[in-house]
Design an enzyme around this catalytic site. Structure first.
Site, PDB file in Angstrom:
ATOM      1  N   GLU A 230      -3.161  -4.678  -2.838  1.00 57.13           N
ATOM      2  CA  GLU A 230      -3.757  -5.625  -3.776  1.00 57.13           C
ATOM      3  C   GLU A 230      -3.911  -5.017  -5.158  1.00 57.13           C
ATOM      4  O   GLU A 230      -3.592  -5.639  -6.173  1.00 57.13           O
ATOM      5  CB  GLU A 230      -5.135  -6.088  -3.264  1.00 57.13           C
ATOM      6  CG  GLU A 230      -5.092  -6.786  -1.936  1.00 57.13           C
ATOM      7  CD  GLU A 230      -5.283  -5.871  -0.726  1.00 57.13           C
ATOM      8  OE1 GLU A 230      -5.857  -6.334   0.273  1.00 57.13           O
ATOM      9  OE2 GLU A 230      -4.856  -4.694  -0.773  1.00 57.13           O
TER      10      GLU A 230
ATOM     11  N   CYS B 270      -4.111   0.707  -2.470  1.00 54.74           N
ATOM     12  CA  CYS B 270      -3.945  -0.505  -1.674  1.00 54.74           C
ATOM     13  C   CYS B 270      -2.931  -1.450  -2.317  1.00 54.74           C
ATOM     14  O   CYS B 270      -2.707  -1.412  -3.522  1.00 54.74           O
ATOM     15  CB  CYS B 270      -5.277  -1.228  -1.538  1.00 54.74           C
ATOM     16  SG  CYS B 270      -6.567  -0.286  -0.715  1.00 54.74           S
TER      17      CYS B 270
ATOM     18  N   ASN C  96       0.833  -1.196   0.000  1.00 55.82           N
ATOM     19  CA  ASN C  96       0.000   0.000   0.000  1.00 55.82           C
ATOM     20  C   ASN C  96       0.868   1.246   0.000  1.00 55.82           C
ATOM     21  O   ASN C  96       1.949   1.288   0.583  1.00 55.82           O
ATOM     22  CB  ASN C  96      -1.013   0.007   1.151  1.00 55.82           C
ATOM     23  CG  ASN C  96      -0.413  -0.078   2.537  1.00 55.82           C
ATOM     24  OD1 ASN C  96       0.502  -0.851   2.792  1.00 55.82           O
ATOM     25  ND2 ASN C  96      -0.957   0.703   3.458  1.00 55.82           N
TER      26      ASN C  96
ATOM     27  N   CYS D 161     -10.728  -3.205  -3.448  1.00 46.95           N
ATOM     28  CA  CYS D 161      -9.830  -4.253  -3.942  1.00 46.95           C
ATOM     29  C   CYS D 161     -10.626  -5.488  -4.365  1.00 46.95           C
ATOM     30  O   CYS D 161     -10.289  -6.131  -5.361  1.00 46.95           O
ATOM     31  CB  CYS D 161      -8.787  -4.611  -2.889  1.00 46.95           C
ATOM     32  SG  CYS D 161      -7.549  -3.306  -2.692  1.00 46.95           S
TER      33      CYS D 161
ATOM     34  N   CYS E  87     -10.100  -4.955   1.077  1.00 45.24           N
ATOM     35  CA  CYS E  87     -11.185  -3.980   1.223  1.00 45.24           C
ATOM     36  C   CYS E  87     -12.166  -4.105   0.048  1.00 45.24           C
ATOM     37  O   CYS E  87     -11.912  -4.836  -0.917  1.00 45.24           O
ATOM     38  CB  CYS E  87     -10.605  -2.566   1.297  1.00 45.24           C
ATOM     39  SG  CYS E  87     -10.000  -1.918  -0.277  1.00 45.24           S
TER      40      CYS E  87
ATOM     41  N   GLU F  49       0.358   5.285   0.591  1.00 44.88           N
ATOM     42  CA  GLU F  49      -0.547   6.346   1.020  1.00 44.88           C
ATOM     43  C   GLU F  49      -0.087   7.700   0.498  1.00 44.88           C
ATOM     44  O   GLU F  49       1.033   7.852   0.006  1.00 44.88           O
ATOM     45  CB  GLU F  49      -0.629   6.370   2.549  1.00 44.88           C
ATOM     46  CG  GLU F  49      -1.283   5.122   3.103  1.00 44.88           C
ATOM     47  CD  GLU F  49      -1.418   5.125   4.606  1.00 44.88           C
ATOM     48  OE1 GLU F  49      -2.122   4.240   5.117  1.00 44.88           O
ATOM     49  OE2 GLU F  49      -0.829   5.995   5.290  1.00 44.88           O
TER      50      GLU F  49
END
Length: 160
Positions: A75, A73, A62, A115, A112, A64
């Site tokens: 994934e 993210c 990930n 994803c 999430c 940010e």
């Protein structure tokens, strides 16, 4: 009215050592990717590793951003890179691991919603399931044989 019951099946392994060899190797790659996450705001580090049909392993972590929606993210970082770099390869399996700097993550942490939708697109695109392994920093590892277990009412291109 008719009530519909939806059931899902998730396998749970005691720990990473109980996984099949290909899956434990993939999870170790995800753990290494997690260590490279850039998460100064959430302190929640995630790593993902994909096993492709060509034998390649693609990883992501990930990333940010101070402008929160601009991050990505692990994934999706991995899956989009695989799609860009190896567009003709099928994603066979995915391993995901997450750790928090604030508290221990001992339970499996699934992808999430965003994803899940991205993974669903790739399952639909390649017309085959992606085996998904997910865990916290330590502890048990969950396996879903397909994203449809995690997102039973996924949005697909056929709905457009």
């Amino acid at each position: 009215m008719k009530e519909v019951k939806i059931e899902i099946k998730i396998d749970v392994f005691d720990d990473i050592n109980a996984l099949p060899e290909y899956a434990s190797n993939l999870m170790f790659e995800a753990i290494e990717a997690r260590k490279k996450a850039y998460a100064p705001y959430s302190n929640f580090h995630v790593g993902a590793a994909l096993l492709l049909s060509n034998g390649k392993i693609v990883v992501g972590s990930n990333q940010e951003n101070a402008s929160y929606p601009s991050g990505l993210c692990a994934e999706r970082t991995a899956i989009y890179y695989a799609g860009a770099k190896y567009p003709d390869s099928v994603i066979k399996a995915m391993a995901i691991t997450a750790a928090s700097s604030n508290e221990a993550t001992k339970n499996p942490i699934p992808p999430c919603g965003a994803c899940r939708q991205a993974i669903a697109e790739y399952e639909d695109r390649q017309n085959s399931s992606i085996e998904i392994f997910f865990m916290g920093e330590t502890g048990s590892v969950a396996r879903s044989h397909s994203l449809s277990n995690l997102l039973p009412f996924g949005f697909k291109s056929s709905m457009l």
